[in-house]
Write a protein that holds these residues in place. Structure first.
Motif, PDB file in Angstrom:
ATOM      1  N   GLY A 250       0.764  -1.304   0.062  1.00  0.00           N
ATOM      2  CA  GLY A 250      -0.077  -0.223  -0.096  1.00  0.00           C
ATOM      3  C   GLY A 250       0.739   1.143  -0.019  1.00  0.00           C
ATOM      4  N   GLY A 251       2.212   1.139  -0.016  1.00  0.00           N
ATOM      5  CA  GLY A 251       3.088   2.290   0.150  1.00  0.00           C
ATOM      6  C   GLY A 251       3.668   2.801  -1.332  1.00  0.00           C
ATOM      7  N   SER A 252       4.542   3.540  -1.160  1.00  0.00           N
ATOM      8  CA  SER A 252       5.032   4.289  -2.687  1.00  0.00           C
ATOM      9  C   SER A 252       6.217   4.868  -2.227  1.00  0.00           C
ATOM     10  N   THR A 253       6.891   5.724  -3.286  1.00  0.00           N
ATOM     11  CA  THR A 253       8.029   6.434  -2.885  1.00  0.00           C
ATOM     12  C   THR A 253       7.715   7.317  -1.797  1.00  0.00           C
ATOM     13  N   HIS A 254       6.522   7.925  -1.448  1.00  0.00           N
ATOM     14  CA  HIS A 254       6.115   8.962  -0.520  1.00  0.00           C
ATOM     15  C   HIS A 254       6.351   8.262   0.748  1.00  0.00           C
ATOM     16  N   THR A 255       6.409   6.946   0.951  1.00  0.00           N
ATOM     17  CA  THR A 255       6.515   6.314   2.234  1.00  0.00           C
ATOM     18  C   THR A 255       7.978   6.962   2.882  1.00  0.00           C
ATOM     19  N   TRP A 256       8.744   7.273   2.198  1.00  0.00           N
ATOM     20  CA  TRP A 256      10.247   7.673   2.872  1.00  0.00           C
ATOM     21  C   TRP A 256      10.316   9.192   2.824  1.00  0.00           C
TER      22      TRP A 256
ATOM     23  N   MET B 183     -10.865  -5.383   4.519  1.00  0.00           N
ATOM     24  CA  MET B 183      -9.757  -6.158   4.896  1.00  0.00           C
ATOM     25  C   MET B 183      -8.586  -5.331   4.944  1.00  0.00           C
ATOM     26  N   TYR B 184      -8.435  -4.048   4.609  1.00  0.00           N
ATOM     27  CA  TYR B 184      -7.323  -3.198   4.700  1.00  0.00           C
ATOM     28  C   TYR B 184      -7.429  -2.730   6.568  1.00  0.00           C
ATOM     29  N   LYS B 185      -8.596  -2.592   6.859  1.00  0.00           N
ATOM     30  CA  LYS B 185      -8.953  -1.970   8.213  1.00  0.00           C
ATOM     31  C   LYS B 185      -8.718  -3.217   9.177  1.00  0.00           C
ATOM     32  N   MET B 186      -8.913  -4.489   8.598  1.00  0.00           N
ATOM     33  CA  MET B 186      -8.515  -5.661   9.459  1.00  0.00           C
ATOM     34  C   MET B 186      -6.965  -5.787   9.705  1.00  0.00           C
ATOM     35  N   PHE B 187      -6.398  -5.844   8.558  1.00  0.00           N
ATOM     36  CA  PHE B 187      -4.824  -5.882   8.468  1.00  0.00           C
ATOM     37  C   PHE B 187      -4.489  -4.562   9.377  1.00  0.00           C
ATOM     38  N   ALA B 188      -4.842  -3.503   9.468  1.00  0.00           N
ATOM     39  CA  ALA B 188      -4.257  -2.258  10.158  1.00  0.00           C
ATOM     40  C   ALA B 188      -4.439  -2.654  11.938  1.00  0.00           C
TER      41      ALA B 188
ATOM     42  N   PHE C 186      -4.886  -5.575  13.196  1.00  0.00           N
ATOM     43  CA  PHE C 186      -3.730  -6.745  13.752  1.00  0.00           C
ATOM     44  C   PHE C 186      -2.595  -6.170  13.761  1.00  0.00           C
ATOM     45  N   MET C 187      -1.983  -5.310  12.818  1.00  0.00           N
ATOM     46  CA  MET C 187      -0.606  -4.933  13.253  1.00  0.00           C
ATOM     47  C   MET C 187      -0.507  -3.822  14.074  1.00  0.00           C
ATOM     48  N   MET C 188      -1.202  -2.748  14.192  1.00  0.00           N
ATOM     49  CA  MET C 188      -1.201  -1.977  15.068  1.00  0.00           C
ATOM     50  C   MET C 188      -2.587  -1.720  16.010  1.00  0.00           C
ATOM     51  N   PRO C 189      -2.698  -2.560  17.051  1.00  0.00           N
ATOM     52  CA  PRO C 189      -3.867  -2.698  17.754  1.00  0.00           C
ATOM     53  C   PRO C 189      -4.088  -1.517  18.860  1.00  0.00           C
ATOM     54  N   ARG C 190      -3.040  -0.973  19.257  1.00  0.00           N
ATOM     55  CA  ARG C 190      -3.031  -0.124  20.494  1.00  0.00           C
ATOM     56  C   ARG C 190      -3.537   1.349  20.198  1.00  0.00           C
ATOM     57  N   GLY C 191      -3.976   2.128  21.370  1.00  0.00           N
ATOM     58  CA  GLY C 191      -4.538   3.239  21.092  1.00  0.00           C
ATOM     59  C   GLY C 191      -3.462   4.275  20.595  1.00  0.00           C
ATOM     60  N   ASN C 192      -2.264   4.223  20.973  1.00  0.00           N
ATOM     61  CA  ASN C 192      -1.215   5.055  20.484  1.00  0.00           C
ATOM     62  C   ASN C 192      -0.768   4.721  18.981  1.00  0.00           C
ATOM     63  N   HIS C 193      -1.519   3.477  18.531  1.00  0.00           N
ATOM     64  CA  HIS C 193      -1.183   3.321  16.979  1.00  0.00           C
ATOM     65  C   HIS C 193      -2.218   3.960  15.849  1.00  0.00           C
TER      66      HIS C 193
ATOM     67  N   LYS D  79      -2.953   6.945  14.616  1.00  0.00           N
ATOM     68  CA  LYS D  79      -2.573   7.872  13.694  1.00  0.00           C
ATOM     69  C   LYS D  79      -2.041   6.745  12.548  1.00  0.00           C
ATOM     70  N   SER D  80      -0.970   5.704  13.222  1.00  0.00           N
ATOM     71  CA  SER D  80      -0.348   4.734  12.029  1.00  0.00           C
ATOM     72  C   SER D  80      -1.325   4.087  11.147  1.00  0.00           C
ATOM     73  N   ARG D  81      -2.470   3.493  12.100  1.00  0.00           N
ATOM     74  CA  ARG D  81      -3.420   2.797  11.377  1.00  0.00           C
ATOM     75  C   ARG D  81      -4.378   3.555  10.503  1.00  0.00           C
ATOM     76  N   GLN D  82      -4.629   4.855  10.778  1.00  0.00           N
ATOM     77  CA  GLN D  82      -5.064   5.816   9.686  1.00  0.00           C
ATOM     78  C   GLN D  82      -4.248   5.970   8.477  1.00  0.00           C
ATOM     79  N   ILE D  83      -3.110   6.405   8.494  1.00  0.00           N
ATOM     80  CA  ILE D  83      -2.012   6.416   7.544  1.00  0.00           C
ATOM     81  C   ILE D  83      -2.095   5.254   6.579  1.00  0.00           C
TER      82      ILE D  83
END
Length: 216
Positions: A22-28, A139-144, A146-153, A155-159
């Motif tokens: 789901g990323g791109s060159t903009h990831t970096w 499924m995208y949200k499900m992956f997010a 599972f990978m980032m389940p905590r409250g402090n995650h 913003k990372s889930r949204q991105i």
């Protein structure tokens, strides 16, 4: 040849960046300023992502992908480089290194997906088997989660969800199938070890899906 962004500052060495699903060159974008002070940079868009998003794929051909990376390096006259990968990008780099080790100077794996936890393997297999039944945005949200389940995650889930929604459904499931193919890492790790290259694994203490696989 893959779509890419090259930043040639006339430095001696190159760093090649390979994003995650789901990323791109903009990831970096936050790494560019720092790395470009000492290195030339090559940022790749994987098939179906970023500038390649119009090129919808039904299957990831590992050999074709490796050849595409090689052709891009040859086009830019890059003989050897440091490779930095994130998540899915770590798998791509691992396969490329095994196929074309002469291009590898060193490797940094961030959140290495080479050895996934059991629940993540279950999620990947579930997604692959249920791909015709479930909405892919769910499924995208499900992956997010599972990978980032905590409250402090949060913003990372949204991105992650925002970026991965740019990926076409067919391309998404082509990469999930690719992930399923690489869920047995023992052979890959032995082959990487045999290359004699410097490899650094980086993982956060809350990166629960990838932490165990990074402690090799």
């Amino acid at each position: 040849m893959l779509k890419h962004e090259a930043i040639n500052n006339g430095k001696e060495e190159w760093v090649v960046f390979v994003h995650g699903i789901g990323g791109s060159t903009h990831t970096w974008k936050k790494q560019i300023d720092s790395f470009s002070e000492k290195y030339n940079l090559l940022l790749l868009d994987l098939p179906g992502h970023g500038e390649n998003s119009d090129n919808i794929i039904k299957k990831v051909d590992s050999k074709k992908l490796n050849d595409g990376i090689k052709e891009t390096l040859d086009y830019l006259n890059i003989k050897e480089a440091h490779f930095v990968g994130l998540s899915l990008g770590t798998i791509v780099i691992a396969h490329f290194a095994i196929c074309y080790p002469c291009y590898i100077k060193s490797i940094i794996f961030g959140g290495a997906a080479l050895k996934l936890c059991g629940i993540y393997r279950f999620v990947v297999n579930f997604a692959n088997n249920a791909k015709e039944l479930l909405p892919y945005r769910f499924m995208y949200k499900m992956f997010a989660w599972f990978m980032m389940p905590r409250g402090n995650h949060r913003k990372s889930r949204q991105i992650f969800v925002r970026e991965v929604e740019k990926l076409d459904r067919k391309s998404m499931f082509a990469w999930i199938e690719y992930l399923k193919f690489t869920l047995h890492p023992d052979t890959i790790m032995k082959q990487l070890d045999s290359l004699g290259k410097k490899i650094l694994f980086i993982c956060g203490d809350e990166d629960h899906c990838f932490l165990k696989g990074s402690q090799l």
